[in-house]
Design a protein around this motif. Sequence first.
Motif, mmCIF file in Angstrom:
data_model
loop_
_atom_site.group_PDB
_atom_site.id
_atom_site.type_symbol
_atom_site.label_atom_id
_atom_site.label_comp_id
_atom_site.label_asym_id
_atom_site.label_seq_id
_atom_site.Cartn_x
_atom_site.Cartn_y
_atom_site.Cartn_z
ATOM 1 N N ILE A 69 -12.806 -33.933 -8.138
ATOM 2 C CA ILE A 69 -13.582 -32.954 -8.898
ATOM 3 C C ILE A 69 -13.800 -33.463 -10.319
ATOM 4 O O ILE A 69 -12.862 -33.884 -10.977
ATOM 5 C CB ILE A 69 -12.865 -31.586 -8.907
ATOM 6 N N GLN A 85 -16.461 -31.790 -12.567
ATOM 7 C CA GLN A 85 -16.852 -30.706 -13.468
ATOM 8 C C GLN A 85 -16.785 -29.352 -12.761
ATOM 9 O O GLN A 85 -17.262 -29.204 -11.635
ATOM 10 C CB GLN A 85 -18.281 -30.937 -13.970
ATOM 11 N N VAL A 86 -16.193 -28.412 -13.456
ATOM 12 C CA VAL A 86 -16.074 -27.054 -12.911
ATOM 13 C C VAL A 86 -16.591 -26.061 -13.940
ATOM 14 O O VAL A 86 -16.247 -26.167 -15.120
ATOM 15 C CB VAL A 86 -14.601 -26.709 -12.564
ATOM 16 N N TYR A 113 -16.878 -22.020 -15.085
ATOM 17 C CA TYR A 113 -16.189 -20.746 -14.879
ATOM 18 C C TYR A 113 -17.064 -19.592 -15.364
ATOM 19 O O TYR A 113 -16.872 -19.096 -16.462
ATOM 20 C CB TYR A 113 -14.857 -20.736 -15.633
ATOM 21 N N ALA A 139 -14.938 -19.632 -9.870
ATOM 22 C CA ALA A 139 -15.202 -20.943 -10.441
ATOM 23 C C ALA A 139 -16.134 -21.729 -9.516
ATOM 24 O O ALA A 139 -15.991 -21.688 -8.300
ATOM 25 C CB ALA A 139 -13.897 -21.705 -10.610
ATOM 26 N N VAL A 140 -17.092 -22.415 -10.109
ATOM 27 C CA VAL A 140 -18.050 -23.207 -9.335
ATOM 28 C C VAL A 140 -17.843 -24.685 -9.657
ATOM 29 O O VAL A 140 -17.856 -25.074 -10.825
ATOM 30 C CB VAL A 140 -19.512 -22.858 -9.690
ATOM 31 N N ILE A 141 -17.660 -25.485 -8.621
ATOM 32 C CA ILE A 141 -17.571 -26.931 -8.812
ATOM 33 C C ILE A 141 -18.997 -27.459 -8.902
ATOM 34 O O ILE A 141 -19.803 -27.255 -7.990
ATOM 35 C CB ILE A 141 -16.813 -27.590 -7.641
ATOM 36 N N LYS A 142 -19.328 -28.086 -10.037
ATOM 37 C CA LYS A 142 -20.704 -28.531 -10.278
ATOM 38 C C LYS A 142 -20.879 -30.033 -10.058
ATOM 39 O O LYS A 142 -21.998 -30.512 -9.906
ATOM 40 C CB LYS A 142 -21.131 -28.196 -11.724
ATOM 41 N N ARG A 184 -12.739 -26.033 -22.597
ATOM 42 C CA ARG A 184 -13.171 -25.240 -21.454
ATOM 43 C C ARG A 184 -12.071 -24.308 -20.995
ATOM 44 O O ARG A 184 -10.894 -24.594 -21.153
ATOM 45 C CB ARG A 184 -13.552 -26.166 -20.294
ATOM 46 N N ASN A 185 -12.493 -23.225 -20.415
ATOM 47 C CA ASN A 185 -11.551 -22.288 -19.811
ATOM 48 C C ASN A 185 -10.956 -22.971 -18.585
ATOM 49 O O ASN A 185 -11.460 -22.853 -17.484
ATOM 50 C CB ASN A 185 -12.299 -21.016 -19.429
ATOM 51 N N ILE A 205 -21.415 -33.949 -4.801
ATOM 52 C CA ILE A 205 -21.320 -32.527 -4.485
ATOM 53 C C ILE A 205 -21.783 -31.757 -5.720
ATOM 54 O O ILE A 205 -21.228 -31.921 -6.810
ATOM 55 C CB ILE A 205 -19.870 -32.154 -4.109
ATOM 56 N N LYS A 206 -22.841 -30.963 -5.565
ATOM 57 C CA LYS A 206 -23.438 -30.271 -6.709
ATOM 58 C C LYS A 206 -23.040 -28.797 -6.766
ATOM 59 O O LYS A 206 -23.191 -28.140 -7.788
ATOM 60 C CB LYS A 206 -24.974 -30.361 -6.640
ATOM 61 N N GLU A 207 -22.585 -28.270 -5.636
ATOM 62 C CA GLU A 207 -22.131 -26.877 -5.647
ATOM 63 C C GLU A 207 -21.044 -26.717 -4.590
ATOM 64 O O GLU A 207 -21.254 -27.021 -3.413
ATOM 65 C CB GLU A 207 -23.292 -25.906 -5.357
ATOM 66 N N ALA A 208 -19.906 -26.234 -5.038
ATOM 67 C CA ALA A 208 -18.788 -26.029 -4.112
ATOM 68 C C ALA A 208 -17.845 -24.997 -4.718
ATOM 69 O O ALA A 208 -17.897 -24.728 -5.927
ATOM 70 C CB ALA A 208 -18.064 -27.342 -3.858
ATOM 71 N N TYR A 209 -17.034 -24.396 -3.877
ATOM 72 C CA TYR A 209 -16.120 -23.349 -4.336
ATOM 73 C C TYR A 209 -14.712 -23.610 -3.814
ATOM 74 O O TYR A 209 -14.539 -24.190 -2.751
ATOM 75 C CB TYR A 209 -16.611 -21.975 -3.852
ATOM 76 N N PHE A 210 -13.734 -23.163 -4.575
ATOM 77 C CA PHE A 210 -12.348 -23.268 -4.136
ATOM 78 C C PHE A 210 -12.081 -22.234 -3.046
ATOM 79 O O PHE A 210 -12.486 -21.082 -3.168
ATOM 80 C CB PHE A 210 -11.391 -23.011 -5.310
#
Lengths: 205, 205
Positions: free
Chosen positions: A64, A66-67, A69, A75-78, B20-21, B77-82
């Motif tokens: 990962i 960049q994330v 919030y 939280a979205v992984i970008k 960042r948060n 990966i441009k969009e992903a979630y935990f």
Amino acid sequence: MVLRYPNGKTYQPMPQKKIRNNKNSNIIFGNRGMSLEEEINQSNQYYLQQGIAVIHKKPIPIQIVQVDYPQRSAAVIKEAYFKQASTTDYNGVYRGYYLDFEAKETHNKASFPLSNFHEHQIAHMKACVVQKGICFTLIKFTATQEVFLLPASILFDYWDNQEKGRKSIPKKTIVNDGFQIKYHVTPLIPYLKSIDKVIENLCNA
Amino acid sequence: MVLRYPNGKTYQPMPQKKIRNNKNSNIIFGNRGMSLEEEINQSNQYYLQQGIAVIHKKPIPIQIVQVDYPQRSAAVIKEAYFKQASTTDYNGVYRGYYLDFEAKETHNKASFPLSNFHEHQIAHMKACVVQKGICFTLIKFTATQEVFLLPASILFDYWDNQEKGRKSIPKKTIVNDGFQIKYHVTPLIPYLKSIDKVIENLCNA
């Protein structure tokens, strides 16, 4: 020419969904339209629910970068990248034994190419065998929809000799030295029955 | 007032990096500035290299939504979630035994809060124990930099009684019924020594 609905609104054809360059685009759908992975996951779920075994597929390893919030939402992984796995896909526990395996499909009819494996997967399985884990591969020949369980020891033999010999395991070897797993209903792929035989052989050895 | 360099260019102060948060922002760095997770990973690497055990941390489960495939470079990966994990963080094989555990740090001094666990993690460990796996938690009290191995059976006792009783495990219980793991050099956290005692107890039971 403009087409209109009875209410006067113009007709606009639905845009065709663009087919993305998807890694899984050349999956051959097997039994019930499922991939071997889905078939195994479903079987593992059955084994878990019935208290027979605890076996899970490991998540795909991701780096990962960049994330984001966003407030009040998840939280979205970008930005992230796929990492090479350092182990096999599946592991778990059954009757006190540690199980560890890979699942592989092949279009080939007469043999199973060793190029389906990475060096580190073999190294991982060898290390697990040293610790008395039970390692194997579930191989599906998609052309005939046949599934086999091949003990790791046979894979190791072919892997270690590929420099001077052949680069694939003959299907004949898989049939003779592995265990065919016939499709069933619950579970779909009753591979633990073959593991019972492997354990029996271990105990008699 | 505009400040200038000797070459005439205007001076612009470096923009402050926006903090960042970050989820990990309240990690307390323990021994050698490492988190418990890093300490365990390093210990597992030592165990692997020495052929003593094969234990890995599982990757974080991610739901991937969008992937780009730029030409000639790796997929992004441009969009992903935990996703919530359905198992514990670590598992592997040691001396023929299946090991499965969580690693947890606490700022508390006198007890370990049960809120550190999710129901599904407990359910997973209970299912593994039924299959004769060895389950436990590595607990680090960050205030004193003490690490303990707590067998899952004790965690289960407190977990199952939390409705009518206390919501944490007293440190005294952890000290008496668990195993303290003193920091070492190779490996940093020699927790398999305590597992040897657990196995000894199993064999004598």
